[in-house]
Design an enzyme around this catalytic site. Sequence first.
Site, mmCIF file in Angstrom:
data_model
loop_
_atom_site.group_PDB
_atom_site.id
_atom_site.type_symbol
_atom_site.label_atom_id
_atom_site.label_comp_id
_atom_site.label_asym_id
_atom_site.label_seq_id
_atom_site.Cartn_x
_atom_site.Cartn_y
_atom_site.Cartn_z
ATOM 1 N N ASP A 225 39.992 61.400 44.307
ATOM 2 C CA ASP A 225 38.960 60.998 43.352
ATOM 3 C C ASP A 225 37.747 61.931 43.400
ATOM 4 O O ASP A 225 37.277 62.274 44.494
ATOM 5 C CB ASP A 225 38.526 59.571 43.711
ATOM 6 C CG ASP A 225 37.670 58.925 42.649
ATOM 7 O OD1 ASP A 225 38.175 58.701 41.543
ATOM 8 O OD2 ASP A 225 36.492 58.632 42.929
ATOM 9 N N GLU A 302 41.349 65.262 41.351
ATOM 10 C CA GLU A 302 40.669 64.911 40.108
ATOM 11 C C GLU A 302 39.340 65.656 40.152
ATOM 12 O O GLU A 302 38.463 65.325 40.941
ATOM 13 C CB GLU A 302 40.395 63.414 39.987
ATOM 14 C CG GLU A 302 39.764 63.077 38.642
ATOM 15 C CD GLU A 302 38.663 62.022 38.665
ATOM 16 O OE1 GLU A 302 38.385 61.441 37.625
ATOM 17 O OE2 GLU A 302 38.054 61.799 39.733
HETATM 18 C C1 GLC Z 1 36.866 58.763 39.167
HETATM 19 C C2 GLC Z 1 37.687 57.575 38.750
HETATM 20 C C3 GLC Z 1 36.803 56.606 38.023
HETATM 21 C C4 GLC Z 1 35.701 56.162 38.955
HETATM 22 C C5 GLC Z 1 34.946 57.359 39.517
HETATM 23 C C6 GLC Z 1 34.115 56.961 40.699
HETATM 24 O O1 GLC Z 1 36.460 59.548 38.125
HETATM 25 O O2 GLC Z 1 38.787 57.984 37.993
HETATM 26 O O3 GLC Z 1 37.514 55.510 37.534
HETATM 27 O O4 GLC Z 1 34.800 55.340 38.278
HETATM 28 O O5 GLC Z 1 35.809 58.359 39.975
HETATM 29 O O6 GLC Z 1 34.932 56.688 41.795
#
Ligand code: GLC
Length: 585
Positions: A225, A302
């Site tokens: 994340d 991500e």
């Molecule tokens: C990422 C997740 C999202 C979340 C954010 C904070 O982007 O995909 O859903 O709100 O991180 O953890």
Amino acid sequence: MTQTQLDDLVHVGSGADAAWWRSAVIYQIYPRSWADGNGDGIGDLPGITSRLPYLRDLGVDAVWLSPFYVSPQADAGYDVADYRDVDPIFGTLVDADTLLATAHDLGLKIMVDLVPNHSSDEHPWFKAALAAGPGSPEREHYVFRDGLGPNGDLPPNNWLCVFGGAAWTRVSSEAGSGDTKGQWYLHLFDPKQPDFNWDNPKVRDEFEDVLKFWLDRGVDGFRVDVANALIKAAGLPDWDEPLHILGDAVGVPHDHHGKKPPMWDQDGVHEVYLAWRRILNSYNPIDAEGYSSDSDRILCAEAWVESPERLSRYVRQDEMHQAFNFEFLQAQWRAGDLRDAVTKSLAAADSVGAPTTWVLSNHDVVRHASRLGLPVGPKRPNGIGIDDPQPDAALGLRRARAATALMLALPGSSYLYQGEELGLPDSTDMPDEFRQDPTWARSGHTERGRDGCRVPMPWEGDRPSYGFGPSDRTWLPQPASYRALAVDRQVDVEGSTLELYRALLAARRENGLGTGSLSLLEGYSRDVVALVNESAAGTRVVVITNLGAEPVAVPPGTTMLVSSGPLTLSGTVPTDTTVWLTAQP
Ligand code: GLC
Ligand code: CA
């Protein structure tokens, strides 16, 4: 290959025996919303386990589960209070073990979500930091600073948080005193998600241990994340530009006037991932006898970064295996934009020898069946409500099917988001009082946020909660349109979106498209994306996506493999349609 196609070769395939993660199709389950085992209206691990055969039949390779850890659910589980246990709403560690074993028996790999940038404010470390006070080693796990101004009344810098409002919250000067005269802590997301201090080796050790905990339980990989956020620029300098992440970035090029955001994509993050890759490698000992790349455990970043080139840094050989590539998701429905997204993404990933990934929907953006039903060009909304301009559902679905058919023809790994295989639209008429995404409140009710793409799955059209669980409860209301889109209404129905996905996934596998070489085909109008994917075995699949008004003739000597929608009576490819054709060798 003819000379023309050779000239337009945009990617050399990784070959039939490449590691699984170079071409895998990975299905994202949002645990709250996939299948509810006990009828409390929230999806859970036993529910997921019971429905896993559906994914084997769909034809995906792996599953990524959004967080199911202990969490107060302030950001739907992306606020973790215990990284080594399952939240009671989702089940137990035993349920997680059963899920893993069942998936593996079905031939499915399981990736879990790792949330290293921040914890919940209810994590024992954060509670200890508050109790221990300024200057303590406990506070060093997080980013605490004194405020500015004579009384420290002003936040330490001007950063805003992604969900809206300041990125700093002030705590009391003494634990339990209830005043708010103490230090401030940083949270790039909700105040209930304090950022860890990644300059502290204790934080690094802790996460290395968490990785091992889940690897030892048998997970096949991690989706990491906001992997671009862990390290902040030294001195935490002010930043006057917008934050740009998640849905609000979709469709807008990041223009920071040449400046670099101090909270994103700092070079220091790579040191963290080098160390993590060493840990994963110790579970994938390539020199060991009997090593098979089929059992590789992987990391996927991500990272919402400004360009495919910056993204490729996360997947250098000794870092992560994959990174989400949001170029395709962000592209507007224009042939040139799609072609650019494809060629630039492949070039950037190829430059470091990594596979690219493709994705059209996830739990943070408006589903592509709705997004593509909005006008082409303008910035896309972060959530759609009843008073907002509504997408054209039929147009959106037609384009979504064509977009998916294009995506699944591309070499690399593809991510699918639960329910897109049913052609689910976002819930765009959800009454605002049901909304739970912190974005809605924190943006002062200006951005509706992400609830619309997180609505529970419809499995059986005639059951309460459309078969989501044994009761009629669902934590977010399901739109009436979901009844006709339920799984049981689409299985074995010719032309249904579910059958289209199955056909695409089967043909992708049979023709080795995930590991093939890709060329652009010349001779088509600018409104057409025309490609050839040639497998290591020499099979050639021609892919045509027509975004123009005029129908496009099918090239002579080809046979129809799959079509995202009906052809015209004369057999040509109509607008907003993708076809896969086998070419004679
Ligand atoms: C990422 C997740 C999202 C979340 C954010 C904070 O982007 O995909 O859903 O709100 O991180 O953890
Ligand atoms: Ca439940």
